[in-house]
Write a protein that holds these residues in place. Sequence first.
Motif, PDB file in Angstrom:
ATOM      1  N   ARG A 297     -21.497  28.360 -18.641  1.00 36.99           N
ATOM      2  CA  ARG A 297     -20.096  28.714 -18.353  1.00 36.99           C
ATOM      3  C   ARG A 297     -19.806  28.609 -16.865  1.00 36.99           C
ATOM      4  N   GLU A 298     -20.737  29.105 -16.044  1.00 40.19           N
ATOM      5  CA  GLU A 298     -20.567  29.113 -14.594  1.00 40.19           C
ATOM      6  C   GLU A 298     -20.450  27.699 -14.028  1.00 40.19           C
TER       7      GLU A 298
ATOM      8  N   GLY B 299     -19.886  24.854 -15.997  1.00 39.43           N
ATOM      9  CA  GLY B 299     -19.117  23.964 -16.851  1.00 39.43           C
ATOM     10  C   GLY B 299     -19.990  22.965 -17.600  1.00 39.43           C
TER      11      GLY B 299
ATOM     12  N   GLU C  39     -26.277  30.709 -21.513  1.00 37.77           N
ATOM     13  CA  GLU C  39     -24.827  30.697 -21.771  1.00 37.77           C
ATOM     14  C   GLU C  39     -24.032  31.011 -20.508  1.00 37.77           C
ATOM     15  N   TYR C  40     -24.538  31.934 -19.705  1.00 39.04           N
ATOM     16  CA  TYR C  40     -23.864  32.316 -18.462  1.00 39.04           C
ATOM     17  C   TYR C  40     -23.864  31.139 -17.480  1.00 39.04           C
TER      18      TYR C  40
END
Length: 72
Positions: free
Chosen positions: A28-29, A31, A24-25
């Motif tokens: 998000r990082e 895109g 998930e990280y």
Amino acid sequence: MRIESLARPSVLSQPVYQPGKPIEYVARELGLNPAGIIKLASNENPFGPSPRAIEAATKALSQGAAAPPTHR
């Protein structure tokens, strides 16, 4: 006695373990969609253990021995 005195100096100079980032990280990082990410960090793979690894582990475990009983 300090616990460090029991370890080899080369062990004490090893870098601290840095765990892999959660999917998930990373998503998000960067895109990205988390569903499209396969985590290959942290000694993981999408295929499971190789047949040779299973064979080696099975052989090693079959040759193991329990500690002898302690007599008081």
